[in-house]
Each structure stands twice: as C-alpha cells, then as structure tokens.
Design a protein around this motif. Structure first.
Motif, PDB file in Angstrom:
ATOM      1  N   TYR A 149      46.398  28.773  41.811  1.00  0.00           N
ATOM      2  CA  TYR A 149      45.284  29.381  41.083  1.00  0.00           C
ATOM      3  C   TYR A 149      45.539  29.393  39.584  1.00  0.00           C
ATOM      4  CZ  TYR A 149      43.570  31.016  45.566  1.00  0.00           C
ATOM      5  OH  TYR A 149      43.090  31.067  46.842  1.00  0.00           O
ATOM      6  N   LEU A 150      44.548  28.912  38.843  1.00  0.00           N
ATOM      7  CA  LEU A 150      44.577  29.009  37.389  1.00  0.00           C
ATOM      8  C   LEU A 150      43.759  30.202  36.934  1.00  0.00           C
ATOM      9  CD1 LEU A 150      44.118  25.271  36.390  1.00  0.00           C
ATOM     10  CD2 LEU A 150      46.239  26.557  36.689  1.00  0.00           C
ATOM     11  N   ALA A 151      42.755  30.554  37.738  1.00  0.00           N
ATOM     12  CA  ALA A 151      41.900  31.694  37.438  1.00  0.00           C
ATOM     13  C   ALA A 151      41.224  32.165  38.720  1.00  0.00           C
ATOM     14  CB  ALA A 151      40.843  31.321  36.409  1.00  0.00           C
ATOM     15  N   VAL A 152      40.859  33.431  38.721  1.00  0.00           N
ATOM     16  CA  VAL A 152      40.106  34.023  39.818  1.00  0.00           C
ATOM     17  C   VAL A 152      39.092  34.980  39.202  1.00  0.00           C
ATOM     18  CG1 VAL A 152      40.212  35.466  41.885  1.00  0.00           C
ATOM     19  CG2 VAL A 152      42.078  33.908  41.396  1.00  0.00           C
ATOM     20  N   SER A 153      37.836  34.794  39.550  1.00  0.00           N
ATOM     21  CA  SER A 153      36.793  35.728  39.115  1.00  0.00           C
ATOM     22  C   SER A 153      36.506  36.678  40.259  1.00  0.00           C
ATOM     23  CB  SER A 153      35.504  34.976  38.753  1.00  0.00           C
ATOM     24  OG  SER A 153      35.726  34.150  37.655  1.00  0.00           O
ATOM     25  N   VAL A 154      36.481  37.962  39.955  1.00  0.00           N
ATOM     26  CA  VAL A 154      36.260  38.984  40.984  1.00  0.00           C
ATOM     27  C   VAL A 154      35.120  39.890  40.523  1.00  0.00           C
ATOM     28  CG1 VAL A 154      37.302  40.888  42.259  1.00  0.00           C
ATOM     29  CG2 VAL A 154      38.705  38.941  41.597  1.00  0.00           C
ATOM     30  N   VAL A 155      34.101  40.024  41.368  1.00  0.00           N
ATOM     31  CA  VAL A 155      32.958  40.879  41.077  1.00  0.00           C
ATOM     32  C   VAL A 155      32.812  41.856  42.230  1.00  0.00           C
ATOM     33  CG1 VAL A 155      30.482  40.971  40.644  1.00  0.00           C
ATOM     34  CG2 VAL A 155      31.814  39.016  39.830  1.00  0.00           C
ATOM     35  N   GLY A 156      32.858  43.139  41.907  1.00  0.00           N
ATOM     36  CA  GLY A 156      32.740  44.153  42.947  1.00  0.00           C
ATOM     37  C   GLY A 156      32.746  45.538  42.337  1.00  0.00           C
ATOM     38  N   PRO A 157      32.948  46.541  43.182  1.00  0.00           N
ATOM     39  CA  PRO A 157      32.972  47.917  42.683  1.00  0.00           C
ATOM     40  C   PRO A 157      34.023  48.081  41.584  1.00  0.00           C
ATOM     41  CG  PRO A 157      32.925  47.888  45.080  1.00  0.00           C
ATOM     42  CD  PRO A 157      33.128  46.481  44.637  1.00  0.00           C
ATOM     43  N   ARG A 158      33.576  48.621  40.465  1.00  0.00           N
ATOM     44  CA  ARG A 158      34.437  48.697  39.284  1.00  0.00           C
ATOM     45  C   ARG A 158      35.758  49.413  39.553  1.00  0.00           C
ATOM     46  NH1 ARG A 158      32.871  50.736  33.223  1.00  0.00           N
ATOM     47  NH2 ARG A 158      34.923  50.361  32.357  1.00  0.00           N
ATOM     48  N   ASN A 159      35.712  50.509  40.261  1.00  0.00           N
ATOM     49  CA  ASN A 159      36.946  51.271  40.482  1.00  0.00           C
ATOM     50  C   ASN A 159      37.974  50.465  41.282  1.00  0.00           C
ATOM     51  OD1 ASN A 159      35.410  51.461  42.845  1.00  0.00           O
ATOM     52  ND2 ASN A 159      36.036  53.559  43.274  1.00  0.00           N
ATOM     53  N   ARG A 160      37.505  49.707  42.256  1.00  0.00           N
ATOM     54  CA  ARG A 160      38.428  48.925  43.075  1.00  0.00           C
ATOM     55  C   ARG A 160      38.996  47.746  42.291  1.00  0.00           C
ATOM     56  NH1 ARG A 160      35.968  46.804  48.308  1.00  0.00           N
ATOM     57  NH2 ARG A 160      35.252  48.933  48.249  1.00  0.00           N
ATOM     58  N   VAL A 161      38.139  47.016  41.597  1.00  0.00           N
ATOM     59  CA  VAL A 161      38.596  45.864  40.818  1.00  0.00           C
ATOM     60  C   VAL A 161      39.548  46.331  39.719  1.00  0.00           C
ATOM     61  CG1 VAL A 161      37.888  43.983  39.313  1.00  0.00           C
ATOM     62  CG2 VAL A 161      36.545  44.493  41.362  1.00  0.00           C
ATOM     63  N   ALA A 162      39.233  47.429  39.056  1.00  0.00           N
ATOM     64  CA  ALA A 162      40.099  47.957  37.998  1.00  0.00           C
ATOM     65  C   ALA A 162      41.478  48.318  38.548  1.00  0.00           C
ATOM     66  CB  ALA A 162      39.454  49.173  37.344  1.00  0.00           C
ATOM     67  N   LYS A 163      41.522  48.848  39.743  1.00  0.00           N
ATOM     68  CA  LYS A 163      42.799  49.198  40.371  1.00  0.00           C
ATOM     69  C   LYS A 163      43.628  47.937  40.638  1.00  0.00           C
ATOM     70  CE  LYS A 163      44.637  51.517  44.459  1.00  0.00           C
ATOM     71  NZ  LYS A 163      44.285  52.187  45.720  1.00  0.00           N
ATOM     72  N   TRP A 164      42.970  46.879  41.093  1.00  0.00           N
ATOM     73  CA  TRP A 164      43.677  45.632  41.395  1.00  0.00           C
ATOM     74  C   TRP A 164      44.241  44.967  40.151  1.00  0.00           C
ATOM     75  CZ3 TRP A 164      39.076  43.620  44.743  1.00  0.00           C
ATOM     76  CH2 TRP A 164      39.115  44.227  46.007  1.00  0.00           C
ATOM     77  N   VAL A 165      43.532  45.048  39.014  1.00  0.00           N
ATOM     78  CA  VAL A 165      43.960  44.332  37.807  1.00  0.00           C
ATOM     79  C   VAL A 165      44.685  45.231  36.805  1.00  0.00           C
ATOM     80  CG1 VAL A 165      42.141  42.600  38.055  1.00  0.00           C
ATOM     81  CG2 VAL A 165      41.738  44.598  36.610  1.00  0.00           C
ATOM     82  N   LYS A 166      44.925  46.461  37.196  1.00  0.00           N
ATOM     83  CA  LYS A 166      45.622  47.390  36.313  1.00  0.00           C
ATOM     84  C   LYS A 166      46.967  46.781  35.898  1.00  0.00           C
ATOM     85  CE  LYS A 166      47.317  52.097  36.030  1.00  0.00           C
ATOM     86  NZ  LYS A 166      47.487  53.361  36.736  1.00  0.00           N
ATOM     87  N   GLY A 167      47.202  46.768  34.623  1.00  0.00           N
ATOM     88  CA  GLY A 167      48.451  46.221  34.112  1.00  0.00           C
ATOM     89  C   GLY A 167      48.367  44.774  33.678  1.00  0.00           C
ATOM     90  N   PHE A 168      47.286  44.051  34.003  1.00  0.00           N
ATOM     91  CA  PHE A 168      47.141  42.688  33.514  1.00  0.00           C
ATOM     92  C   PHE A 168      46.783  42.760  32.037  1.00  0.00           C
ATOM     93  CE2 PHE A 168      45.643  40.489  37.720  1.00  0.00           C
ATOM     94  CZ  PHE A 168      46.795  40.904  38.338  1.00  0.00           C
ATOM     95  N   PRO A 169      47.508  42.045  31.181  1.00  0.00           N
ATOM     96  CA  PRO A 169      47.212  42.098  29.742  1.00  0.00           C
ATOM     97  C   PRO A 169      45.946  41.324  29.374  1.00  0.00           C
ATOM     98  CG  PRO A 169      49.023  40.599  30.165  1.00  0.00           C
ATOM     99  CD  PRO A 169      48.666  41.237  31.477  1.00  0.00           C
ATOM    100  N   LEU A 170      45.332  41.708  28.266  1.00  0.00           N
ATOM    101  CA  LEU A 170      44.180  40.985  27.746  1.00  0.00           C
ATOM    102  C   LEU A 170      44.619  39.670  27.130  1.00  0.00           C
ATOM    103  CD1 LEU A 170      42.235  43.867  25.993  1.00  0.00           C
ATOM    104  CD2 LEU A 170      41.552  42.647  28.049  1.00  0.00           C
ATOM    105  N   ALA A 171      43.763  38.683  27.256  1.00  0.00           N
ATOM    106  CA  ALA A 171      44.088  37.360  26.688  1.00  0.00           C
ATOM    107  C   ALA A 171      43.590  37.288  25.257  1.00  0.00           C
ATOM    108  CB  ALA A 171      43.446  36.263  27.511  1.00  0.00           C
TER     109      ALA A 171
END
Length: 74
Positions: A52-74
C-alpha cells in the motif's frame, strides 16, 4: 493528508476493511507501476498483501480518528 509506513497502512486497511460502515479505497504500488488495467488486475489477484502506498478511509469520524491517531501530517 497523513503519512504512515507501509506496515501502518496495512494495519489501517485491515481495521477499516473489517468495519461495515466504512468505505475504503486502496492505492497499492501496482497502481503506479503498471499502465495496463488487465496487468494491474492480474497482479492484485496474485498478491496476498499488496504494498500500500495510500489508503483512503471514509466513515464515522470518531472511529477513523482513533485508527489514525499518531500519524503525522504530510
């Protein structure tokens, strides 16, 4: 846009893909390497774990935010 390692993207893809109310769009490396759609489909079909070079995820904000917590901004 967030940045993550290939391993982190694979984990994110697994979590998001298992959720019922989440849309996931993958961008594996084959999508950039190959220019012929049939070759792309063939390679993806033979690959158990895409690079994977990229993954786009669209869903409930609270759940997606929990999954990506700690990923730095590009």
């Amino acid at each position: 846009m967030l940045t993550a390692s290939a391993a982190d993207l694979a984990v994110l893809r697994g979590r998001a893909g298992a959720a019922e109310d989440v849309f996931v769009a993958d961008m594996p490396g084959a999508g950039q390497r190959l220019r012929v759609y049939d070759e792309y489909v063939d390679e993806i079909g033979r690959t158990e774990e895409p690079d994977y070079l990229a993954v786009s995820v669209v869903g409930p904000r609270n759940r997606v935010a929990k999954w990506v917590k700690g990923f730095p901004l590009a």
